[in-house]
Design an enzyme around this catalytic site. Structure first.
Site, PDB file in Angstrom:
ATOM      1  N   CYS A  84     -43.331  68.313 109.036  1.00  0.00           N
ATOM      2  CA  CYS A  84     -44.323  67.231 109.032  1.00  0.00           C
ATOM      3  C   CYS A  84     -43.598  65.876 109.073  1.00  0.00           C
ATOM      4  CB  CYS A  84     -45.283  67.368 107.860  1.00  0.00           C
ATOM      5  SG  CYS A  84     -46.786  66.359 108.058  1.00  0.00           S
ATOM      6  N   HIS A 188     -47.398  72.538 109.307  1.00  0.00           N
ATOM      7  CA  HIS A 188     -46.915  73.005 108.002  1.00  0.00           C
ATOM      8  C   HIS A 188     -46.734  74.519 108.028  1.00  0.00           C
ATOM      9  CE1 HIS A 188     -47.364  69.304 105.563  1.00  0.00           C
ATOM     10  NE2 HIS A 188     -48.336  69.017 106.413  1.00  0.00           N
ATOM     11  N   GLU A 190     -45.637  76.373 105.728  1.00  0.00           N
ATOM     12  CA  GLU A 190     -46.010  76.918 104.419  1.00  0.00           C
ATOM     13  C   GLU A 190     -47.516  77.072 104.261  1.00  0.00           C
ATOM     14  OE1 GLU A 190     -46.322  72.484 103.778  1.00  0.00           O
ATOM     15  OE2 GLU A 190     -45.113  73.844 105.003  1.00  0.00           O
TER      16      GLU A 190
END
Length: 208
Positions: A84, A188, A190
């Site tokens: 990001c 992202h 994650e």
């Protein structure tokens, strides 16, 4: 033997979620801004949440961290992943809240998203396609799929060869950049479920 990953802690990243995702795919993670730890890590991951300016200033406020990252990544060749705003910091400069210097590891600047279609909302938030650029079809880490995005600014690379993947949100936006041992993703991993975990697993196996 697990790869040692330094997850850079400078007060501007989604550290807990990124750490958990990296551990889930087998990494040995140290959350740190200690220059000595950064210099000895097998790999470095730079997360980032918030504005370009706040992240750049936060990173530079960590004594010796940028110098240690530069030594380990740019000189030592350690694989690097920016996530990001961590990816945006690879740029020469960011234009959010004025002009702020980036790391200048991949030439370009980070500009506000200006959709061609006025009905398209900013920020770009939610799941969207990740499409490899033609010259990056055999990229060892990024694959075509769907990932979770949340951003209002985007990376505009000076050299199109540095763009690995694109997405579309009222016009094309860069989803990933990379060169040599450098990799940055606007989305992202994650938060991108199976797609994101698989990407992190490939990053750990990457031998640029």
């Amino acid at each position: 033997m697990a790869e040692s990953v330094a997850l850079v802690d400078y007060g501007a990243g989604n550290l807990h979620s990124v750490e958990n995702a990296l551990r889930k795919v087998g990494a040995e993670v140290t959350v740190t801004a200690d220059p000595d730890v950064l210099r000895s890590a097998d790999r470095i991951v730079l997360p980032g949440v918030g504005s370009f300016r706040a992240c750049a200033e936060g990173l530079r406020a960590q004594t010796g961290a940028v110098e240690a990252m530069t030594e380990r990544v740019r000189v030592g060749g350690a694989p690097f992943l920016g996530i990001c705003v961590g990816m945006q910091l690879l740029a020469t400069r960011g234009l959010e809240h004025g002009t702020t210097p980036g790391l200048d590891w991949i030439a370009g600047e980070v500009r506000a998203i200006e959709p061609i279609d006025a009905s398209v909302k900013v920020p770009h938030m939610g799941w969207n396609d990740v499409a490899l650029t033609p010259h990056a079809q055999n990229d060892p880490v990024i694959e075509t799929g769907e990932a979770y995005f949340l951003h209002s600014y985007h990376f505009h690379a000076d050299n199109g060869r540095d763009v690995i993947a694109m997405t579309d949100h009222g016009g094309g936006l860069v989803a990933a950049v990379g060169r040599d041992n450098l990799l940055g993703v606007q989305f992202h991993p994650e938060k991108s479920q199976a797609y994101g975990l698989a990407l992190l697993e490939r990053f750990l196996a990457w031998r640029p």
